[in-house]
Design an enzyme around this catalytic site. Structure first.
Site, short mmCIF file in Angstrom:
data_model
loop_
_atom_site.label_atom_id
_atom_site.label_comp_id
_atom_site.label_asym_id
_atom_site.label_seq_id
_atom_site.Cartn_x
_atom_site.Cartn_y
_atom_site.Cartn_z
N TYR A 152 18.97 25.90 -38.72
CA TYR A 152 19.44 25.04 -37.25
C TYR A 152 20.12 25.90 -36.32
O TYR A 152 20.09 25.65 -34.96
CB TYR A 152 20.46 23.91 -37.43
CG TYR A 152 19.73 22.66 -38.43
CD1 TYR A 152 19.23 22.86 -39.34
CD2 TYR A 152 19.73 21.26 -37.51
CE1 TYR A 152 18.63 21.53 -40.06
CE2 TYR A 152 19.41 20.33 -37.97
CZ TYR A 152 18.64 20.39 -39.25
OH TYR A 152 18.28 19.19 -39.87
N LYS A 203 17.24 27.35 -53.30
CA LYS A 203 15.73 27.84 -53.81
C LYS A 203 15.95 29.13 -54.11
O LYS A 203 15.04 30.13 -53.26
CB LYS A 203 14.94 27.43 -52.42
CG LYS A 203 13.51 27.66 -52.70
CD LYS A 203 12.87 26.66 -53.48
CE LYS A 203 11.40 26.91 -53.60
NZ LYS A 203 10.69 26.05 -54.71
N ASP A 235 13.63 21.71 -54.87
CA ASP A 235 12.39 20.72 -55.21
C ASP A 235 12.89 19.89 -56.55
O ASP A 235 12.24 18.80 -56.37
CB ASP A 235 10.98 21.58 -55.61
CG ASP A 235 11.42 22.85 -56.35
OD1 ASP A 235 12.53 23.18 -56.71
OD2 ASP A 235 10.39 23.74 -56.53
N ASP A 259 19.68 17.96 -45.04
CA ASP A 259 19.24 16.93 -44.03
C ASP A 259 17.97 16.29 -44.87
O ASP A 259 18.05 15.10 -44.66
CB ASP A 259 18.60 17.68 -42.89
CG ASP A 259 17.81 16.90 -42.10
OD1 ASP A 259 18.36 15.83 -41.55
OD2 ASP A 259 16.54 17.22 -41.72
N ASP A 263 17.99 12.09 -46.52
CA ASP A 263 17.12 10.80 -46.20
C ASP A 263 16.58 10.24 -47.36
O ASP A 263 16.46 8.84 -47.51
CB ASP A 263 15.83 11.45 -45.31
CG ASP A 263 16.34 11.11 -43.83
OD1 ASP A 263 17.48 11.43 -43.40
OD2 ASP A 263 15.25 10.93 -42.96
C1 IPM Z 1 20.61 14.28 -39.26
C2 IPM Z 1 19.53 14.35 -38.11
C3 IPM Z 1 19.79 15.59 -37.28
C4 IPM Z 1 19.55 16.68 -38.22
C5 IPM Z 1 18.67 15.36 -36.17
C6 IPM Z 1 18.68 14.29 -35.26
C7 IPM Z 1 18.86 16.51 -35.36
O1 IPM Z 1 18.40 14.21 -38.63
O2 IPM Z 1 21.97 14.05 -38.83
O3 IPM Z 1 20.36 14.19 -40.42
O4 IPM Z 1 18.62 17.27 -38.52
O5 IPM Z 1 20.60 17.32 -38.58
MG MG Z 2 18.61 14.08 -40.83
#
Ligand code: IPM
Ligand code: MG
Length: 368
Positions: A152, A203, A235, A259, A263
């Site tokens: 990032y 990894k 993984d 990240d 999710d």
């Molecule tokens: C998160 C989001 C952000 C990230 C995006 C919106 C840049 O996905 O906070 O998880 O990737 O950190």
């Molecule tokens: Mg995210």
């Protein structure tokens, strides 16, 4: 004397910066602020809110994702409540200003290197997950995502045309030992307050940064003999999260892996619309936001789930404002609303964003 007391109260009144952002951000933030005001009144904790425009909305209004003066306003606050930023309108790959720059400015600018993302399976919602109940039951994990390093922020990060005409792009994945050390310490300390188990995700079979990560975490672990810990490849971790999520207590990992894994982990809880997060640095100051993003497909319809933002506010009360009782009360109110069967669209229900806020407010009043 009276005047002195009044001015002291003003000085100590917690200040919260509210950055609604784009998409469903403003809708869910509005409910969280409303709920926080009620919590504030119930717990004799007057809160001061300061709002600013960030993300795509700020690009439209000011040409930048976040103005320096708005960053300075946040600096004067005790905590930040953020909705979400981004959306198709600002997605042009050629664009030099992008909504997400606001997030990176906040994360990097305030040195918020530790992103805490708790994932719990709520018994009231166990049927909402695509994963089988017997696999899910009792899942309670915390992902500690490194937030100010890795892909990032690594330089160079660019797209260019090579002399032979081929278009190329590069991103840089870089970590220093101190950066890994401090997030590892955060992970181990948090594990100490939980079930004393830590999984460090990397990894290391491919990446140099991951080998340094593993080596550094192994060294830090020596100071935590009471914590049972292991390394796991990312993984494998993504598979284990849905195969047997109960094996995890604290997961500590680098920025991009965190990240992606969060999710995925959100699906254990049934919906992204439920997951809060806290981003912290060395002090109490923190940034609190739902992990769900702007959800442009449902923005403006009044159907977004505000609970992730409301639960992020509870984390704020606990971690930045030293109000554990208020945080418990708020989480308890959310729990009772869910137990009563109320569901927003993400969970297959018809309760609106505003109604969900109302229900939490009612539960807060009922409890006190
Ligand atoms: C998160 C989001 C952000 C990230 C995006 C919106 C840049 O996905 O906070 O998880 O990737 O950190
Ligand atoms: Mg995210």
């Amino acid at each position: 004397m009276v005047q002195f007391a009044a001015s002291r109260m003003l000085l100590t009144m917690p200040k919260i910066a509210v950055l609604p952002g784009d998409g469903i951000g403003p809708e869910v933030c509005r409910e969280a602020v409303r709920v926080l005001q009620v919590v504030g009144r119930r717990f004799d904790l007057p809160l001061e809110f300061h709002e600013a425009v960030i993300g795509g909305a700020a690009i439209d209004a000011y040409g930048v994702a976040m103005r320096d003066q708005d960053f300075a306003m946040c600096e004067k606050c005790d905590a930040i409540l953020l909705g979400a930023v981004g959306g198709p309108k600002w997605d042009d790959p050629e664009a030099r200003v992008r909504p997400e720059q606001a997030l990176f400015k906040l994360r990097f600018g305030f040195k918020l290197f530790a992103n805490l993302r708790p994932v719990r399976v709520n018994p009231a919602l166990i049927g909402a997950s695509p994963i089988r109940q017997e696999v899910l039951q009792g899942t309670d994990l915390l992902v500690v995502r490194e937030l100010t390093g890795g892909l990032y922020f690594g330089k160079p990060s660019k797209v260019w045309k090579a002399p032979n005409g081929t278009i190329k792009a590069v991103d840089t994945l870089a970590y220093s030992q101190p950066e890994i050390e401090r997030i590892a310490v955060t992970g181990f300390e948090l594990a100490r307050g939980r079930r004393k188990k830590l999984t460090s995700v990397d990894k290391a079979n491919v990446l140099s940064t991951s080998r340094l990560w593993r080596q550094t975490v192994t060294a830090v672990a020596k100071k935590y003999p009471d914590i049972e810990w292991a390394s796991m490849l990312v993984d494998n971790c993504s598979m284990q999260l849905i195969r047997d999520p109960r094996q995890f207590d604290v997961i500590v990992t680098e920025n991009t892996f965190g990240d992606i894994l969060t999710d995925e982990a959100s699906q254990l809880s049934g919906s992204m619309g439920l997951l809060p997060s806290a981003s912290l640095g060395n002090g109490k100051f923190g940034l609190y936001e739902p992990i769900h993003g702007t959800a442009p497909d449902i923005a403006g319809k009044g159907i977004a789930n505000p609970l992730a933002t409301i639960l992020s506010s509870a984390m704020m009360l606990r971690l930045s404002l030293d109000q554990p009782r208020a945080a418990d009360a708020l989480e308890g109110a959310v729990q009772r609303v869910l137990e009563a069967g109320h569901r927003t669209a993400d969970l297959g229900g018809t309760t609106t964003t505003v109604d969900m806020g109302d229900l939490v407010v009612k539960e807060l009043h009922a409890a006190g």
